[in-house]
Design an enzyme around this catalytic site. Structure first.
Site, PDB file in Angstrom:
ATOM      1  CG  ASN A 101     -14.605  24.339 -26.416  1.00  0.00           C
ATOM      2  OD1 ASN A 101     -15.611  24.838 -26.915  1.00  0.00           O
ATOM      3  ND2 ASN A 101     -13.758  23.600 -27.100  1.00  0.00           N
ATOM      4  CB  THR A 140     -38.863  25.076 -12.558  1.00  0.00           C
ATOM      5  OG1 THR A 140     -39.940  25.348 -13.461  1.00  0.00           O
ATOM      6  CG2 THR A 140     -38.894  26.088 -11.420  1.00  0.00           C
ATOM      7  CG  HIS A 141     -39.738  21.492 -15.145  1.00  0.00           C
ATOM      8  ND1 HIS A 141     -40.029  20.198 -14.808  1.00  0.00           N
ATOM      9  CD2 HIS A 141     -40.492  22.274 -14.324  1.00  0.00           C
ATOM     10  CE1 HIS A 141     -40.953  20.181 -13.849  1.00  0.00           C
ATOM     11  NE2 HIS A 141     -41.237  21.445 -13.520  1.00  0.00           N
ATOM     12  CE  LYS A 172     -16.355  24.511 -29.790  1.00  0.00           C
ATOM     13  NZ  LYS A 172     -17.394  23.598 -29.746  1.00  0.00           N
ATOM     14  CD  GLU A 177     -16.887  21.014 -21.690  1.00  0.00           C
ATOM     15  OE1 GLU A 177     -17.140  20.075 -22.453  1.00  0.00           O
ATOM     16  OE2 GLU A 177     -16.216  21.999 -22.043  1.00  0.00           O
ATOM     17  CB  SER A 224     -11.786  23.824 -31.158  1.00  0.00           C
ATOM     18  OG  SER A 224     -11.732  22.981 -32.290  1.00  0.00           O
ATOM     19  CE1 TYR A 257      -6.735  -3.153   8.481  1.00  0.00           C
ATOM     20  CE2 TYR A 257      -5.885  -5.393   8.375  1.00  0.00           C
ATOM     21  CZ  TYR A 257      -5.941  -4.109   7.870  1.00  0.00           C
ATOM     22  OH  TYR A 257      -5.224  -3.773   6.756  1.00  0.00           O
ATOM     23  CE  LYS A 277      -4.501   2.935   4.134  1.00  0.00           C
ATOM     24  NZ  LYS A 277      -5.415   1.965   4.795  1.00  0.00           N
ATOM     25  CB  SER A 305      -0.941   0.010   1.217  1.00  0.00           C
ATOM     26  OG  SER A 305      -0.207  -0.086   2.425  1.00  0.00           O
ATOM     27  CD  GLN A 325      -2.792  -2.621   1.971  1.00  0.00           C
ATOM     28  OE1 GLN A 325      -2.208  -2.989   2.988  1.00  0.00           O
ATOM     29  NE2 GLN A 325      -2.439  -3.047   0.777  1.00  0.00           N
TER      30      GLN A 325
HETATM   31  N1  ARG Z   1      -1.346  -1.367   5.176  1.00  0.00           N
HETATM   32  C1  ARG Z   1      -2.358  -1.807   6.082  1.00  0.00           C
HETATM   33  C2  ARG Z   1      -3.657  -1.007   5.822  1.00  0.00           C
HETATM   34  O1  ARG Z   1      -3.581   0.002   5.201  1.00  0.00           O
HETATM   35  C3  ARG Z   1      -1.932  -1.579   7.491  1.00  0.00           C
HETATM   36  C4  ARG Z   1      -2.580  -2.478   8.482  1.00  0.00           C
HETATM   37  C5  ARG Z   1      -2.092  -3.845   8.309  1.00  0.00           C
HETATM   38  N2  ARG Z   1      -2.547  -4.720   9.343  1.00  0.00           N
HETATM   39  C6  ARG Z   1      -2.433  -6.035   9.259  1.00  0.00           C
HETATM   40  N3  ARG Z   1      -2.908  -6.724  10.237  1.00  0.00           N
HETATM   41  N4  ARG Z   1      -1.895  -6.595   8.203  1.00  0.00           N
HETATM   42  O2  ARG Z   1      -4.721  -1.408   6.237  1.00  0.00           O
END
Ligand code: ARG
Length: 461
Positions: A286, A156-157, A284, A291, A278, A318, A326, A24, A323
């Site tokens: 734009n 409206t519409h 043009k 957009e 363009s 967990y 994020k 990660s 992972q």
């Molecule tokens: N890279 C992992 C994550 O973002 C960290 C946590 C990992 N925990 C584990 N028990 N392998 O979730």
């Protein structure tokens, strides 16, 4: 064979394909500042609680500062084989400070660590979004104040409905964005809660003091249940939703800008800085920024759906699926920040064209409601007045003119109640000026709105 921090029970090294698949670090390195802040707070708490010595805690904290400097100077040796930001930092720390580095992870798991980092990151970003959202509200207010007397067709519409002031139209966005900022502030209170001390899932046997960590990190409180602390990601969902909703509002304004910039409307001219040409059609200009912002909004919706889907089947506590949580947030964060700030720039650079808006008022019978309301003042029930006004629209349409261009005789042919004063009622400026009910488009109402939103912004004048 690269030695993993968790390698004790393994005889063979991870395959390279698995390393590449499960890493990660390619996206979570952005959490480095939060990871280091969290580790420093953890180290201090371990020292204060006598779990390690104070000198060891100081050495760890100084080492973590050094790691941070290396990262910010661009000389940190990031390694994919160390999986994630946490193990990269801890490994480098131990290289820098020696064996004491191996004590940092006492009473802690990556499960509570990653959750802490993510919570801090989401909270920091929410604060930045709030700042940018307020700045954008300020820009909407500024542009509204400059155009208090400009009228345009309200729709409206997507069909002409009633005349409104441009200030009122722009302030509608200011109010939406104010709610966005408030939503972010409210959400941030739930996000900035420390899970550190939950460890892997069950808490630890060390005499940790989670409140001390939370305090150093400026957090509002600590977890109540260790399994919830490491297993929950609704803070991320909620934070994401806040950003996505702001994008929804921006995207709607983008849509309007795109229509308005079309010469068939001609309500606005975009600054050259925010337009593109363009490669084949020389004429043009734009509205690409608007957009692309509208397009990027779609991606943020996808991100929200992505996170909801990741989480839907995860049993306590967990699980490694998390992972992936994020990615959607980090991607959305970039889009939200850039969009909020670019929208403020673009709005500042827009030239509104009151004469074109005024011209558009004349087509679309925007004063038909006024005629109905006029008849009501003369004693006709509204439903009937609506009908008479509708017939006058049909007549004007047939003649290719506006209601105000019909003669008094023609109008009286539809209702004897109509008199000379009807023309004052059909006037567009009058129609707007009379709507001073709370939240209406009338000048006094708009002035009150401006006053209220400026009070919220904390602006004096
Ligand atoms: N890279 C992992 C994550 O973002 C960290 C946590 C990992 N925990 C584990 N028990 N392998 O979730």
């Amino acid at each position: 064979m690269s030695e993993k921090p968790w390698g004790g029970r393994f005889k063979e090294s991870t395959s390279l394909a698995v390393e590449a698949y499960t890493e990660s670090i390619s996206f979570d390195s952005v959490l480095y500042a939060q990871d280091i802040a969290g580790s420093k707070a953890h180290a201090r708490m371990l020292g204060e609680q006598g779990i390690i010595t104070r000198e060891e805690a100081d050495a760890l904290r100084a080492g973590l500062d050094q790691v941070k400097k290396e990262i910010e100077d661009g000389v940190f040796p990031w390694r994919q084989d160390l999986e994630d930001v946490h193990m990269n930092i801890e490994t480098r720390l131990t290289q820098l400070v020696g064996d004491v580095g191996k004590k940092l992870h006492t009473g802690r798991s990556r499960n509570d660590q990653v959750c802490l980092d993510f919570r801090l990151f989401a909270s920091d970003q929410l604060r930045e979004w709030m700042r940018l959202t307020r700045a954008l509200v300020r820009m909407f207010v500024k542009r509204a104040e400059e155009h208090k007397d400009v009228l345009l067709p309200g729709c409206t519409h997507m069909q002409p409905a009633q005349p409104v002031s441009l200030a009122h139209h722009l302030l509608a966005y200011a109010w939406m964005l104010k709610r966005d900022a408030e939503r972010m502030a409210d959400c941030e209170k739930r996000v900035r809660i420390s899970p550190l001390g939950a460890a892997a899932l069950a808490g630890t046997t060390y005499p940790l003091k989670p409140e001390m960590v939370a305090e150093e990190l400026g957090m509002y409180g600590i977890f109540d249940n260790s399994m919830d602390a490491v297993g929950d990601r609704d803070f991320a969902l909620e934070a994401l939703f806040c950003g996505v909703t702001a994008m929804n509002h921006l995207s709607r304004f983008c849509e309007e800008i795109i229509w308005w910039a079309n010469p068939m409307f001609g309500f606005v001219t975009l600054s050259d800085k925010h337009s593109t040409g363009s490669s084949i059609m020389p004429q043009k200009k734009n509205p690409d920024v608007a957009e692309i912002m509208r397009g990027k909004t779609g991606r943020t919706y996808g991100n929200l759906m992505n996170l909801m889907t990741i989480l839907k089947g995860i049993p306590l506590t967990y699980n490694r699926d998390m992972q992936e949580d994020k990615i959607s947030f980090i991607d959305t964060d970039g889009t939200v920040r850039h969009s909020l700030s670019l929208m403020a720039d673009m709005l500042e650079g827009i030239t509104f064209r009151p004469e074109r808006m005024r011209k558009a008022l004349a087509s679309g019978f925007l004063n038909a409601t006024e005629l109905a309301d006029y008849l009501v003042t003369k004693g006709m029930p509204f439903r009937e007045a609506h009908h008479v006004s509708g017939r006058s629209v049909a007549l004007a349409e047939e003649k290719g003119c506006g209601l105000e261009d019909l003669s008094l005789e023609e109008l009286r042919g539809l209702s004897e109640l109509i008199e000379e004063d009807v023309f004052a009622a059909l006037d567009y400026d009058t129609a707007v000026a009379r709507r001073n009910v709370p939240g209406g488009t009338g000048p006094q109402s708009v002035a009150r709105q401006l006053e209220n939103i400026k009070a919220w912004l904390g602006d004096k004048d």
